[in-house]
Write a protein that holds these residues in place. Structure first.
Motif, mmCIF file in Angstrom:
data_model
loop_
_atom_site.group_PDB
_atom_site.id
_atom_site.type_symbol
_atom_site.label_atom_id
_atom_site.label_comp_id
_atom_site.label_asym_id
_atom_site.label_seq_id
_atom_site.Cartn_x
_atom_site.Cartn_y
_atom_site.Cartn_z
ATOM 1 N N GLN A 46 0.832 -1.201 0.000
ATOM 2 C CA GLN A 46 0.000 0.000 0.000
ATOM 3 C C GLN A 46 0.868 1.253 0.000
ATOM 4 O O GLN A 46 0.615 2.207 -0.731
ATOM 5 N N ALA A 47 1.908 1.231 0.837
ATOM 6 C CA ALA A 47 2.814 2.377 0.918
ATOM 7 C C ALA A 47 3.551 2.597 -0.397
ATOM 8 O O ALA A 47 3.692 3.737 -0.861
ATOM 9 N N ASP A 48 4.016 1.513 -1.006
ATOM 10 C CA ASP A 48 4.728 1.617 -2.279
ATOM 11 C C ASP A 48 3.809 2.177 -3.358
ATOM 12 O O ASP A 48 4.201 3.059 -4.129
ATOM 13 N N LEU A 49 2.577 1.697 -3.406
ATOM 14 C CA LEU A 49 1.615 2.194 -4.387
ATOM 15 C C LEU A 49 1.342 3.688 -4.179
ATOM 16 O O LEU A 49 1.344 4.466 -5.137
ATOM 17 N N ALA A 50 1.147 4.093 -2.939
ATOM 18 C CA ALA A 50 0.914 5.515 -2.654
ATOM 19 C C ALA A 50 2.133 6.352 -3.056
ATOM 20 O O ALA A 50 2.000 7.452 -3.598
ATOM 21 N N TYR A 51 3.327 5.815 -2.813
ATOM 22 C CA TYR A 51 4.549 6.520 -3.193
ATOM 23 C C TYR A 51 4.619 6.694 -4.713
ATOM 24 O O TYR A 51 4.921 7.785 -5.210
ATOM 25 N N VAL A 52 4.326 5.623 -5.439
ATOM 26 C CA VAL A 52 4.372 5.659 -6.905
ATOM 27 C C VAL A 52 3.388 6.692 -7.450
ATOM 28 O O VAL A 52 3.685 7.406 -8.407
ATOM 29 N N VAL A 53 2.231 6.802 -6.833
ATOM 30 C CA VAL A 53 1.207 7.727 -7.310
ATOM 31 C C VAL A 53 1.541 9.178 -6.963
ATOM 32 O O VAL A 53 1.429 10.062 -7.803
ATOM 33 N N TYR A 54 1.965 9.440 -5.728
ATOM 34 C CA TYR A 54 2.096 10.827 -5.276
ATOM 35 C C TYR A 54 3.499 11.413 -5.294
ATOM 36 O O TYR A 54 3.650 12.624 -5.430
ATOM 37 N N ALA A 55 4.548 10.624 -5.157
ATOM 38 C CA ALA A 55 5.903 11.184 -5.134
ATOM 39 C C ALA A 55 6.282 11.907 -6.421
ATOM 40 O O ALA A 55 6.936 12.944 -6.366
ATOM 41 N N PRO A 56 5.870 11.425 -7.607
ATOM 42 C CA PRO A 56 6.244 12.139 -8.832
ATOM 43 C C PRO A 56 5.470 13.444 -9.053
ATOM 44 O O PRO A 56 5.868 14.262 -9.877
ATOM 45 N N GLU A 57 4.369 13.632 -8.341
ATOM 46 C CA GLU A 57 3.549 14.837 -8.513
ATOM 47 C C GLU A 57 4.352 16.085 -8.207
ATOM 48 O O GLU A 57 4.903 16.224 -7.123
ATOM 49 N N ARG A 58 4.427 16.991 -9.127
ATOM 50 C CA ARG A 58 5.153 18.241 -8.890
ATOM 51 C C ARG A 58 4.239 19.325 -8.325
ATOM 52 O O ARG A 58 4.652 20.110 -7.505
ATOM 53 N N ARG A 59 2.988 19.368 -8.747
ATOM 54 C CA ARG A 59 2.087 20.440 -8.308
ATOM 55 C C ARG A 59 1.302 20.096 -7.047
ATOM 56 O O ARG A 59 1.020 20.967 -6.243
ATOM 57 N N HIS A 60 0.930 18.813 -6.867
ATOM 58 C CA HIS A 60 0.075 18.442 -5.737
ATOM 59 C C HIS A 60 0.537 17.143 -5.069
ATOM 60 O O HIS A 60 -0.212 16.184 -5.000
ATOM 61 N N PRO A 61 1.771 17.122 -4.547
ATOM 62 C CA PRO A 61 2.231 15.888 -3.911
ATOM 63 C C PRO A 61 1.563 15.619 -2.558
ATOM 64 O O PRO A 61 1.593 14.508 -2.065
#
Length: 186
Positions: A46-61
């Motif tokens: 779950q943590a890895d999936l959340a990281y993959v989704v939100y860590a690359p976000e530049r405007r809304h991490p």
């Protein structure tokens, strides 16, 4: 007897179901009834999936900024129905831009995002856990690593793209704040 439009709708539904099943089979997706993905996924997953989704976000991490760090911790503590603390990673060069609430297998979860001066990110995922305690484990996915553990029925996971030894050291230091030191490494 059925009318022609009804037969067409039935035939279309059967065709769509067959096509979906065939595509799922080609993609390697299980088509038999199984538990929902959230019930199957570990806290590290779950943590890895959340990281993959939100860590690359530049405007809304993050969903809520850490401009008022106490406010975000209070808000997420209320959502998880448990007092949380947010460890500082400043000694490692990471600041806390904020966090977000996420769904978890055992209820609401929280993700605290950290960022260094070069824009690299680490994420601490916190969620209720069914186990009282678990030793720290590592999940390796490509160039990402996630160290996870549970203590006092609270699961924690630290995810990032960095050398495994360095992330492990940070995870051990982080353990003392949100969930206490876990059992020795396995």
């Amino acid at each position: 007897m059925s009318s022609a439009p009804q037969r067409h709708r039935t035939a279309f539904a059967i065709s769509a179901l067959a096509a979906g099943t065939a595509l799922a089979g080609l993609a390697g997706v299980a088509t038999s009834p199984v538990a929902p993905p959230s019930a199957q996924m570990t806290i590290a997953g779950q943590a890895d999936l959340a990281y993959v989704v939100y860590a690359p976000e530049r405007r809304h991490p993050v969903e809520a900024t850490a401009a008022r760090e106490g406010a975000i911790v209070d808000w997420l503590s209320q959502r998880l129905n448990r007092p949380l603390s947010v460890p500082s990673l400043r000694e490692y060069g990471y600041a806390l831009p904020g966090g977000r609430r996420l769904p978890g297998a055992a209820g609401p979860a929280a993700q605290f995002m950290y960022e260094d001066g070069a824009g690299a990110r680490l994420a601490l995922y916190v969620s209720p856990a069914s186990q009282r305690e678990t030793a720290i484990h590592v999940l390796r996915e490509g160039d990402r690593r996630t160290f996870s553990w549970a203590n006092d029925h609270m699961g924690c996971a630290l995810s990032g793209r960095m050398a495994e030894g360095q992330l492990r050291k940070i995870a051990v230091d982080v353990c003392s704040e949100p969930g206490g030191h876990p059992e020795p490494w396995r």
